[in-house]
Motif scaffolding. Structure first.
Motif: not given
Length: 317
Positions: A182-194, A214-222
């Protein structure tokens, strides 16, 4: 196959000094479940210098560790025999960095990090043969079998401890390249989902988003958008099992080529463009080496098959 040993007494050497007792036991008692090891500690069956200790205890040089009889599952296929010449050559060609304490390689997709479940040789078994004088050779972290890219191996247990400390403190910057549906939004998208691991019937391991996980964090950048796909860089602040795969699926943009968490139709379309594997690649590592204070920056190039998929997507666009 199981084996059970009698009481053992191990003397801690300088290489093991400073390591937590629970981590020491996980290495010494390979194949014993974590829960069993912590139960041994709780009950006082493991002793150091004849006294009870808890999991946080850090070993000192010349400590005497008493290990009770315990049944060990032999998870890995015995490593007798020679590493196949083809695998040896493949791994030597994949080397990105090596000194007297650390190896970093661009792990090929399809090569497991360790043996087991019918796999005779993984990366660690192969390098123990390829570097016979590195007596403390261990994996610093893991990558899924299908994931390619930067993988660290420590040659000494002291280096392993120091690198684990860097990972715990968030002092290792690990970035991945992934092709998402799919088409991800531009810029950085942080995901904080356990995230929580679960075992399905039949033994398959799955990870899902769960409040009690468990606490988890990923930052996606298109980085680039194609018709029906987006190339992203993923920066992980935590290193949970399948983290990028589950977080991207949670966004509604699973990693392409992912048969476990992905979209069947999107995967089928990309197979027609030549994608025959999970498009997830650990493309860079940055850290300050704890033994020299030098900054190490390593990057692993994408394999030709993944580059060709991107070229076909660009052509179609």
């Amino acid at each position: 196959m199981n084996k059970s040993s009698g009481v053992r007494y191990l003397r801690v050497d300088r290489e093991d000094a400073g390591q937590r007792i629970d981590n020491f036991l996980l290495r010494v008692l390979k194949g014993v479940p974590k829960s069993r090891i912590y139960r041994l500690l709780r009950k006082g069956e493991v002793r150091v210098n004849k006294g009870r200790i808890g999991p946080p205890y850090r070993l000192q040089a010349d400590d005497e560790v008493r290990i009770p009889p315990v049944r060990q599952e032999q998870e890995a296929v015995p490593d007798s025999g020679e590493v196949p010449r083809g695998l040896r050559a493949q791994l030597e060609q994949a080397l990105l960095y090596e000194d007297d304490r650390l190896i970093v390689l661009n792990k090929p997709s399809g090569v497991a990090v360790h043996g087991g479940s019918g796999i005779r040789f993984g990366v660690i078994e192969a390098f123990r043969q390829m570097r016979p004088h590195a007596g403390g050779l261990e994996l610093v972290h893991r990558l899924d079998r299908e994931t390619s890219g930067c993988l660290m191996l420590a040659k000494r247990r002291s280096a392993l401890r120091a690198l684990h400390e860097c990972l715990r403190e968030g002092a290792v910057e690990k970035k991945y390249l992934a092709l998402l549906a799919g088409k991800m939004p531009r810029g950085s998208i942080p995901v904080e989902a356990a995230l929580r691991k679960q075992q399905l019937q039949g033994g398959e391991r799955m990870v899902k988003v769960a409040d009690e996980g468990k606490a988890s964090r990923t930052v996606f950048r298109t980085l680039e958008r194609y018709p029906g796909a987006s190339l992203v860089e993923a920066d992980i602040a935590t290193g949970r099992t399948h983290q990028i795969r589950v977080h991207s699926a949670h966004l509604g943009h699973p990693v392409l080529g992912d048969s476990k968490y992905g979209e069947r139709d999107a995967n089928r379309r990309l197979r027609q463009l030549g994608l025959k594997r999970l498009f997830l690649h650990a493309h860079s590592l940055r850290l300050r080496l704890p033994w020299s204070e030098e900054e190490l920056v390593v990057s692993a190039p994408l394999s030709d098959d993944l580059r060709q998929v991107l070229q076909r997507l660009e052509r179609d666009g």
